[in-house]
Design an enzyme around this catalytic site. Structure first.
Site, short mmCIF file in Angstrom:
data_model
loop_
_atom_site.label_atom_id
_atom_site.label_comp_id
_atom_site.label_asym_id
_atom_site.label_seq_id
_atom_site.Cartn_x
_atom_site.Cartn_y
_atom_site.Cartn_z
CE LYS A 41 -61.10 3.95 30.97
NZ LYS A 41 -60.34 5.11 31.74
CG ASP A 95 -57.32 6.86 29.72
OD1 ASP A 95 -57.97 7.69 29.10
OD2 ASP A 95 -57.89 6.04 30.29
#
Ligand code: NAD
Length: 295
Positions: A80, A116
């Site tokens: 990420k 997220d």
């Protein structure tokens, strides 16, 4: 001269890059929602472990996927952060967090987003409406914890205290949050100091893997919970963790991790396809996939 009309696409090639992602629910969540929209949406897993590649390969995989006609990719652990240096542009929430979980390929460019953060924010608003956010304690300062902390401070949490058994990790996250959201809005505490902070907090967010089948049990002593405290979980396999069960039995308002998982997928689906996802149907899909009644 007439402007060419953009023909809407009905087929999409998407996927997920990460390590150990064989059991991921993302392919089913995206493909089921694609089916309901009448799309031909394929969602492939590009598992670094299966491919025998390290996290540094994410740039090359991204370039290959772009060349092969993928419309977008989700990115998960351990890529990420690493993926950010291979992108042409970052959306604001991804730039602030320094982490990307969704990449959209459009007009020759790769743009990074972080759903997220937006996923937790929507789940929180839906599942704990009106919950007070003056003081929040968060246990877990890893990848999910960083996203959730950003969401909480964006939502207006006045003061966030982070704890982690890796105390330096908690301290580093608190420093980053302080520099982005203002000094005094985030700090950290050693695990031994959790009780003192929880005694005066409005809510607890749990962001460690404790409660999953491989890490059973409670992440903190049950005696630290009290009915006035709301408790939000990021673990979603199972949807009802030992922490949520204990908190609910005490009378706490609770939020399971399924909402974050679904809303991050729904936001990525919207970015990939431009279609409005139906989050409630996706929540029912998730409950079906993990074998639990829908929340
Ligand atoms: P991670 O490894 O990046 O971070 C976990 C952190 O928890 C680490 O800093 C570790 O030191 C700490 N920790 C572990 N056990 C602890 C304990 N008992 N007490 C205190 N600290 C402890 O992992 P992650 O990517 O942040 O994932 C954490 C959990 O969140 C996983 O269960 C994952 O499945 C879940 N998750 C859920 C969503 C969702 O959409 N709901 C999204 C991402 C991750």
């Amino acid at each position: 001269m007439t402007t060419p009309t953009r023909v809407p696409s009905y087929s999409y090639l998407t996927g997920l890059i990460g390590s150990g992602i064989g059991p991921s629910l993302s392919p089913a969540l995206h493909e089921r929602e694609g089916d309901r929209h009448g799309l031909r949406l394929l969602y492939r897993t590009l598992d670094l472990d299966v491919l025998g590649l390290g996290p540094e390969s994410v740039g090359e995989l991204l370039r290959s996927a772009h060349t092969l006609g993928f419309d977008g990719l989700n990115i998960t652990h351990p890529c990420k952060q690493a993926v950010t240096r291979y992108l042409d542009e970052l959306a604001p929430e991804a730039a602030r967090l320094g982490a990307v979980n969704t990449v959209v390929f459009r007009d020759g460019r790769a743009v990074g987003h972080n759903t997220d953060v937006t996923g937790f924010a929507q789940s929180f608003a839906r599942g704990l409406p009106g919950a007070p956010t003056g003081g929040v304690v968060q246990l877990g300062a890893g990848g999910a914890g960083a996203a959730v902390a950003h969401a909480l401070l964006t939502l207006g949490t006045d003061r966030l205290t982070v704890a982690d058994r890796d105390e330096e990790r908690a301290a580093a996250l608190a420093r980053t949050l302080g520099s982005r959201f203002g000094a005094g809005r985030a700090d950290h505490v050693a695990l031994a100091g959790l009780g003192g902070r929880l005694a005066h907090a409005d809510g607890l967010v749990h962001a460690t893997p404790t409660g999953m089948a491989a890490h059973p049990g409670l992440p903190l002593p049950a005696a630290l919970l009290r009915p006035e405290l709301w408790v939000a979980e990021v673990v979603y396999r199972p949807l009802e963790t030992a922490l949520l069960r204990t908190a609910r039995e005490l009378g706490c308002r609770t939020l399971d991790g399924g909402g974050m998982a679904v809303f991050q997928a729904a936001d990525a689906f919207r970015l990939f396809t431009g279609r409005e996802p139906h989050a409630e149907r996706m929540l029912a899909d998730l409950a079906d996939l993990v074998g639990a009644p829908a929340a």
